[in-house]
Design a protein around this motif. Structure first.
Motif, mmCIF file in Angstrom:
data_model
loop_
_atom_site.group_PDB
_atom_site.id
_atom_site.type_symbol
_atom_site.label_atom_id
_atom_site.label_comp_id
_atom_site.label_asym_id
_atom_site.label_seq_id
_atom_site.Cartn_x
_atom_site.Cartn_y
_atom_site.Cartn_z
ATOM 1 N N GLU A 83 5.645 16.096 -6.229
ATOM 2 C CA GLU A 83 4.907 15.373 -5.541
ATOM 3 C C GLU A 83 5.674 15.173 -4.173
ATOM 4 O O GLU A 83 6.700 15.798 -4.005
ATOM 5 C CB GLU A 83 5.222 13.736 -6.438
ATOM 6 N N LEU A 84 5.008 14.446 -3.423
ATOM 7 C CA LEU A 84 5.631 14.111 -2.114
ATOM 8 C C LEU A 84 6.972 13.363 -2.262
ATOM 9 O O LEU A 84 7.166 12.761 -2.952
ATOM 10 C CB LEU A 84 4.656 13.123 -1.200
ATOM 11 N N HIS A 85 7.742 14.039 -1.756
ATOM 12 C CA HIS A 85 9.351 13.322 -1.516
ATOM 13 C C HIS A 85 9.188 11.991 -0.982
ATOM 14 O O HIS A 85 8.954 12.209 0.573
ATOM 15 C CB HIS A 85 10.130 14.481 -0.965
ATOM 16 N N PHE A 86 9.598 11.029 -1.455
ATOM 17 C CA PHE A 86 9.686 9.744 -0.741
ATOM 18 C C PHE A 86 10.911 9.195 -0.060
ATOM 19 O O PHE A 86 10.932 8.182 0.542
ATOM 20 C CB PHE A 86 9.017 8.339 -1.722
ATOM 21 N N GLY A 87 11.989 10.090 -0.201
ATOM 22 C CA GLY A 87 13.235 10.018 0.644
ATOM 23 C C GLY A 87 13.935 8.546 0.183
ATOM 24 O O GLY A 87 14.153 8.371 -1.011
ATOM 25 N N ALA A 88 14.307 7.785 1.078
ATOM 26 C CA ALA A 88 14.868 6.531 0.863
ATOM 27 C C ALA A 88 14.057 5.647 0.013
ATOM 28 O O ALA A 88 14.793 4.725 -0.417
ATOM 29 C CB ALA A 88 15.419 6.109 2.247
ATOM 30 N N THR A 93 9.572 -0.217 -5.277
ATOM 31 C CA THR A 93 8.333 -0.578 -5.137
ATOM 32 C C THR A 93 7.734 -1.471 -3.885
ATOM 33 O O THR A 93 8.554 -1.773 -2.905
ATOM 34 C CB THR A 93 8.211 -1.888 -6.250
ATOM 35 N N PHE A 94 6.509 -1.559 -3.756
ATOM 36 C CA PHE A 94 6.011 -2.218 -2.640
ATOM 37 C C PHE A 94 6.592 -3.713 -2.235
ATOM 38 O O PHE A 94 6.891 -3.785 -1.140
ATOM 39 C CB PHE A 94 4.309 -2.578 -2.870
ATOM 40 N N ALA A 95 6.847 -4.293 -3.198
ATOM 41 C CA ALA A 95 7.531 -5.883 -3.052
ATOM 42 C C ALA A 95 8.766 -5.600 -2.431
ATOM 43 O O ALA A 95 9.399 -6.385 -1.549
ATOM 44 C CB ALA A 95 7.892 -6.531 -4.461
ATOM 45 N N GLU A 96 9.573 -4.456 -2.774
ATOM 46 C CA GLU A 96 10.990 -4.192 -2.166
ATOM 47 C C GLU A 96 10.870 -3.365 -0.919
ATOM 48 O O GLU A 96 11.886 -3.613 -0.081
ATOM 49 C CB GLU A 96 11.830 -3.248 -2.943
ATOM 50 N N LEU A 97 9.629 -3.089 -0.404
ATOM 51 C CA LEU A 97 9.662 -2.249 0.749
ATOM 52 C C LEU A 97 8.734 -3.095 1.730
ATOM 53 O O LEU A 97 8.927 -2.800 2.966
ATOM 54 C CB LEU A 97 9.078 -0.888 0.347
ATOM 55 N N GLU A 100 9.967 -3.838 5.445
ATOM 56 C CA GLU A 100 10.521 -2.632 6.205
ATOM 57 C C GLU A 100 9.338 -2.276 7.354
ATOM 58 O O GLU A 100 8.315 -1.789 6.866
ATOM 59 C CB GLU A 100 10.980 -1.506 5.525
ATOM 60 N N PRO A 101 9.833 -2.265 8.602
ATOM 61 C CA PRO A 101 8.768 -1.768 9.496
ATOM 62 C C PRO A 101 8.212 -0.294 9.465
ATOM 63 O O PRO A 101 7.081 0.133 9.511
ATOM 64 C CB PRO A 101 9.580 -1.980 10.707
ATOM 65 N N ALA A 102 9.315 0.382 9.010
ATOM 66 C CA ALA A 102 8.796 1.784 8.752
ATOM 67 C C ALA A 102 7.871 2.012 7.596
ATOM 68 O O ALA A 102 7.146 2.972 7.367
ATOM 69 C CB ALA A 102 10.476 2.728 8.600
ATOM 70 N N TYR A 103 8.162 1.210 6.671
ATOM 71 C CA TYR A 103 7.210 1.333 5.737
ATOM 72 C C TYR A 103 5.600 0.623 6.103
ATOM 73 O O TYR A 103 4.819 1.652 5.479
ATOM 74 C CB TYR A 103 7.751 0.533 4.471
ATOM 75 N N ARG A 104 5.746 -0.134 6.739
ATOM 76 C CA ARG A 104 4.462 -0.709 7.140
ATOM 77 C C ARG A 104 3.700 0.185 8.005
ATOM 78 O O ARG A 104 2.705 0.329 7.903
ATOM 79 C CB ARG A 104 4.455 -1.891 7.904
#
Length: 216
Positions: A83-88, A93-97, A100-104
């Motif tokens: 799968e795609l490597h999601f790094g950090a 989960t969505f709720a945990e991220l 974060e501006p980078a996630y948005r």
């Protein structure tokens, strides 16, 4: 007409992290105990015998392949089908991220932005294209007419977007756990990057006594 080669793409079974809706691109998570039991009783109705088995090297794909193919070992395992490597963001989960501006930014532009320390979509795409080309060449050397690939949802969506006879964007393809699609084509069309001749969803059913091995 060319030499027929069907390719079946199967997504791995569910893990506990999947159940939490966490990102687990390269995280080597095993199947959940409940999924082990479910897949032991799952019977796949193959359109023709699978004479070449390929899988991602991650544990959830290896376990799924063994359960669906009655303990058969893959003829080739490779990290290219990951799968795609999601790094950090791996394991989060969505709720945990969501704060974060980078996630948005990534959610707004998933094909151009990349997770911190993770993989850009362009690199993921190039990797899956190489995985498919190497798989087609491997199946050709084996003289196979039907290759099954146990992989992840992202690679399945990408291959369908590029090769399915009906044109749909990446996110409009569904990839159910332990389910997938069979693409009928020829080695010549695969190598030429042409769309497949036909597409069908993998058909399966759970045995009433839970003892089916899914090999027929």
């Amino acid at each position: 007409m060319g030499r027929p080669l069907a390719v079946t793409l199967i997504r791995h079974g569910m893990t506990e992290l999947n159940r939490r809706d966490a990102y687990i691109g390269w995280t080597d998570a095993p199947l959940s105990p409940e999924e082990h039991r479910r897949l032991r009783g799952l019977r796949i109705e193959w359109p023709c015998p699978v004479d070449c088995l390929v899988a991602s090297d991650l544990r959830r794909c290896q376990e799924t392949a063994a359960l669906l193919f009655d303990g058969r070992r893959a003829d080739w395992c490779t990290s290219r089908w990951r799968e795609l490597h999601f790094g950090a963001w791996e394991g989060k989960t969505f709720a945990e991220l969501e704060a974060e501006p980078a996630y948005r930014q990534w959610l707004a532009s998933p094909f151009s932005a990349a997770p911190p320390g993770g993989e850009r979509y362009a690199d993921f795409r190039a990797r899956i294209e190489q995985a498919l080309a190497e798989t087609i060449a491997f199946a050709g050397r084996m003289g196979a007419r039907h290759v099954a690939i146990v992989t992840h949802s992202g690679p399945i969506r990408f291959v369908l977007e590029q090769y399915a006879p009906d044109v749909r964007p990446f996110w409009e393809w569904e990839a159910p756990f332990a389910g997938g699609y069979t693409l009928e084509s020829t080695i010549e069309r695969w190598k030429g990057g042409e769309r497949c001749i036909s597409l069908s969803a993998v058909r399966s059913k759970e045995s009433e006594n839970g003892c089916g091995n899914g090999t027929e």
